[in-house]
Write a protein that holds these residues in place. Structure first.
Motif, PDB file in Angstrom:
ATOM      1  N   ASN A  43       0.834  -1.207   0.000  1.00  0.00           N
ATOM      2  CA  ASN A  43       0.000   0.000   0.000  1.00  0.00           C
ATOM      3  C   ASN A  43       0.866   1.254   0.000  1.00  0.00           C
ATOM      4  O   ASN A  43       0.567   2.235  -0.711  1.00  0.00           O
ATOM      5  CB  ASN A  43      -0.916   0.002   1.223  1.00  0.00           C
ATOM      6  N   ALA A  44       1.940   1.227   0.782  1.00  0.00           N
ATOM      7  CA  ALA A  44       2.829   2.392   0.839  1.00  0.00           C
ATOM      8  C   ALA A  44       3.534   2.607  -0.494  1.00  0.00           C
ATOM      9  O   ALA A  44       3.727   3.749  -0.938  1.00  0.00           O
ATOM     10  CB  ALA A  44       3.854   2.218   1.960  1.00  0.00           C
ATOM     11  N   LEU A  45       3.910   1.518  -1.153  1.00  0.00           N
ATOM     12  CA  LEU A  45       4.558   1.617  -2.461  1.00  0.00           C
ATOM     13  C   LEU A  45       3.601   2.237  -3.484  1.00  0.00           C
ATOM     14  O   LEU A  45       3.987   3.122  -4.255  1.00  0.00           O
ATOM     15  CB  LEU A  45       5.014   0.230  -2.901  1.00  0.00           C
ATOM     16  N   VAL A  46       2.346   1.780  -3.473  1.00  0.00           N
ATOM     17  CA  VAL A  46       1.362   2.315  -4.410  1.00  0.00           C
ATOM     18  C   VAL A  46       1.082   3.778  -4.104  1.00  0.00           C
ATOM     19  O   VAL A  46       0.934   4.610  -5.017  1.00  0.00           O
ATOM     20  CB  VAL A  46       0.062   1.483  -4.370  1.00  0.00           C
ATOM     21  N   VAL A  50       1.201   6.893  -6.707  1.00  0.00           N
ATOM     22  CA  VAL A  50       0.080   7.819  -6.911  1.00  0.00           C
ATOM     23  C   VAL A  50       0.524   9.255  -6.633  1.00  0.00           C
ATOM     24  O   VAL A  50       0.169  10.190  -7.367  1.00  0.00           O
ATOM     25  CB  VAL A  50      -1.114   7.423  -6.025  1.00  0.00           C
ATOM     26  N   ALA A  51       1.314   9.432  -5.585  1.00  0.00           N
ATOM     27  CA  ALA A  51       1.813  10.775  -5.269  1.00  0.00           C
ATOM     28  C   ALA A  51       2.684  11.326  -6.387  1.00  0.00           C
ATOM     29  O   ALA A  51       2.785  12.542  -6.577  1.00  0.00           O
ATOM     30  CB  ALA A  51       2.602  10.739  -3.964  1.00  0.00           C
ATOM     31  N   GLY A  53       2.003  10.893  -9.486  1.00  0.00           N
ATOM     32  CA  GLY A  53       1.163  11.224 -10.623  1.00  0.00           C
ATOM     33  C   GLY A  53       0.420  10.069 -11.259  1.00  0.00           C
ATOM     34  O   GLY A  53      -0.356  10.277 -12.203  1.00  0.00           O
ATOM     35  N   GLU A  54       0.624   8.840 -10.783  1.00  0.00           N
ATOM     36  CA  GLU A  54      -0.072   7.691 -11.357  1.00  0.00           C
ATOM     37  C   GLU A  54      -1.494   7.595 -10.802  1.00  0.00           C
ATOM     38  O   GLU A  54      -1.793   8.117  -9.727  1.00  0.00           O
ATOM     39  CB  GLU A  54       0.706   6.401 -11.074  1.00  0.00           C
ATOM     40  N   THR A  55      -2.354   6.896 -11.540  1.00  0.00           N
ATOM     41  CA  THR A  55      -3.750   6.715 -11.142  1.00  0.00           C
ATOM     42  C   THR A  55      -4.054   5.231 -11.018  1.00  0.00           C
ATOM     43  O   THR A  55      -3.714   4.443 -11.908  1.00  0.00           O
ATOM     44  CB  THR A  55      -4.697   7.335 -12.191  1.00  0.00           C
ATOM     45  N   VAL A  56      -4.690   4.836  -9.938  1.00  0.00           N
ATOM     46  CA  VAL A  56      -5.079   3.438  -9.758  1.00  0.00           C
ATOM     47  C   VAL A  56      -6.203   3.105 -10.730  1.00  0.00           C
ATOM     48  O   VAL A  56      -7.203   3.830 -10.817  1.00  0.00           O
ATOM     49  CB  VAL A  56      -5.523   3.175  -8.309  1.00  0.00           C
ATOM     50  N   VAL A  57      -6.040   1.984 -11.474  1.00  0.00           N
ATOM     51  CA  VAL A  57      -7.051   1.596 -12.460  1.00  0.00           C
ATOM     52  C   VAL A  57      -7.645   0.220 -12.192  1.00  0.00           C
ATOM     53  O   VAL A  57      -8.604  -0.179 -12.836  1.00  0.00           O
ATOM     54  CB  VAL A  57      -6.468   1.625 -13.895  1.00  0.00           C
ATOM     55  N   GLY A  58      -7.081  -0.529 -11.238  1.00  0.00           N
ATOM     56  CA  GLY A  58      -7.623  -1.855 -10.982  1.00  0.00           C
ATOM     57  C   GLY A  58      -6.738  -2.678 -10.081  1.00  0.00           C
ATOM     58  O   GLY A  58      -5.892  -2.154  -9.354  1.00  0.00           O
ATOM     59  N   ALA A  80      -2.724  -7.419  -5.913  1.00  0.00           N
ATOM     60  CA  ALA A  80      -1.814  -6.293  -6.120  1.00  0.00           C
ATOM     61  C   ALA A  80      -2.607  -5.188  -6.797  1.00  0.00           C
ATOM     62  O   ALA A  80      -3.759  -5.386  -7.208  1.00  0.00           O
ATOM     63  CB  ALA A  80      -0.619  -6.710  -6.970  1.00  0.00           C
ATOM     64  N   VAL A  81      -1.999  -4.020  -6.900  1.00  0.00           N
ATOM     65  CA  VAL A  81      -2.699  -2.836  -7.409  1.00  0.00           C
ATOM     66  C   VAL A  81      -2.144  -2.451  -8.776  1.00  0.00           C
ATOM     67  O   VAL A  81      -0.930  -2.416  -8.978  1.00  0.00           O
ATOM     68  CB  VAL A  81      -2.547  -1.656  -6.430  1.00  0.00           C
ATOM     69  N   LEU A  82      -3.042  -2.165  -9.699  1.00  0.00           N
ATOM     70  CA  LEU A  82      -2.663  -1.713 -11.035  1.00  0.00           C
ATOM     71  C   LEU A  82      -2.841  -0.207 -11.141  1.00  0.00           C
ATOM     72  O   LEU A  82      -3.864   0.334 -10.734  1.00  0.00           O
ATOM     73  CB  LEU A  82      -3.537  -2.383 -12.099  1.00  0.00           C
ATOM     74  N   THR A  83      -1.854   0.459 -11.718  1.00  0.00           N
ATOM     75  CA  THR A  83      -1.995   1.880 -12.036  1.00  0.00           C
ATOM     76  C   THR A  83      -1.908   2.061 -13.548  1.00  0.00           C
ATOM     77  O   THR A  83      -1.540   1.137 -14.287  1.00  0.00           O
ATOM     78  CB  THR A  83      -0.903   2.741 -11.358  1.00  0.00           C
ATOM     79  N   ASP A  84      -2.218   3.275 -13.993  1.00  0.00           N
ATOM     80  CA  ASP A  84      -2.187   3.544 -15.429  1.00  0.00           C
ATOM     81  C   ASP A  84      -0.785   3.428 -16.011  1.00  0.00           C
ATOM     82  O   ASP A  84      -0.623   3.208 -17.215  1.00  0.00           O
ATOM     83  CB  ASP A  84      -2.783   4.916 -15.736  1.00  0.00           C
ATOM     84  N   ALA A  85       0.247   3.531 -15.168  1.00  0.00           N
ATOM     85  CA  ALA A  85       1.616   3.411 -15.667  1.00  0.00           C
ATOM     86  C   ALA A  85       1.939   1.988 -16.111  1.00  0.00           C
ATOM     87  O   ALA A  85       2.896   1.775 -16.860  1.00  0.00           O
ATOM     88  CB  ALA A  85       2.609   3.850 -14.586  1.00  0.00           C
TER      89      ALA A  85
END
Length: 261
Positions: A43-46, A50-51, A53-58, A80-85
């Motif tokens: 969670n801290a890594l994600v 996000v901080a 500039g990435e956005t969580v997408v799934g 795990a968490v997916l971001t737009d990157a």
């Protein structure tokens, strides 16, 4: 692990990714890195991503094979968490200069029409919340030497997430028998593996339900609109410069993946 230890673990993983230098297991340095703490690291890594500039997408589901779960001592997929990157357009080659030891695996990809939150989610209610199903590829890239990790290590590393590609053909879940939806994986035109959706927890909706319940226990949900990678259908294939992969699905078209030279 203290907050300082969690920050140090995140920094170590981010440094390995940025410098393309794999490292040893975190669990050999922090005895307190159990599964719950590993999700705090994730969670801290994600949050850092996000901080930046990435956005969580799934989300993505990992260890969806029952055999792999038994080896790791768990009974449900990790998440795990997916971001737009992580999103890679289908016509863009995999950028090897950003990766350490990439591998690719074909997957069934869900796009959620309704939110899911455990406890009590069943395969039927999970599937009813899915809007569309696509074929796709996930590119994984462990930050640990030779993919050598314990369960908390891989969770902390956001389940080796690197990139994913979603195919162009989407179907409603009721148009498919997902347990029987087949894929033929080829590399350079040669077939190297085949599988069906049953490789994912017996049925991808079972994996989705288990993941929703596990997330619910941690106070989280799978929101409407989320992209969900349901887990590798075959063993992951190591990517080499100039390689060309194809995943031919029964009803979801063929998804192509090329690799930079």
């Amino acid at each position: 692990m203290s907050i300082q230890d969690i920050s140090s673990a995140v920094a170590a993983l981010r440094r390995a990714e940025a410098t393309r230098t794999p490292r040893g297991r975190l669990t050999r340095e922090w005895e307190g890195l159990d599964l719950d703490t590993a999700y705090r690291v994730q969670n801290a890594l994600v949050e850092e991503r996000v901080a930046a500039g990435e956005t969580v997408v799934g989300i993505k589901l990992g260890l969806t094979s029952r055999a792999k779960q038994e080896r790791m001592g768990i009974s449900s997929p990790l998440t795990a968490v997916l971001t737009d990157a992580y999103m890679l357009p289908a016509d863009v080659p995999v950028p090897l200069d950003r990766l350490i030891q990439p591998r690719a695996e074909p997957e069934l990809v869900f796009v959620m029409g309704q939110p899911l939150r455990g406890p009590g989610v069943t395969a039927a209610t999970a599937l009813a919340a899915v809007d569309r199903v696509y074929g796709g590829f996930e590119i994984i890239d462990s930050r640990y030497v030779d993919y050598d990790f314990a369960l908390p290590d891989v969770v902390a590393d956001n389940a080796s997430s690197a990139f994913f590609v979603v195919g162009g053909i989407g179907r409603r879940p009721d148009e498919l028998d997902l347990a029987l939806e087949a894929v033929v994986l080829s590399v350079g035109g040669d077939v190297v593996d085949t599988a069906t959706g049953a490789a994912v927890q017996g049925h991808p909706a079972e994996a989705l339900a288990l993941a929703a319940n596990a997330l619910g226990a941690r106070g989280q949900e799978i929101p409407a609109g989320a992209i969900v990678l349901t887990g590798g259908l075959t063993d992951a294939i190591a990517l080499t410069p100039g390689a060309s992969l194809a995943a031919e699905f029964t009803h979801l078209g063929t998804v192509h993946l090329s690799v930079e030279r």
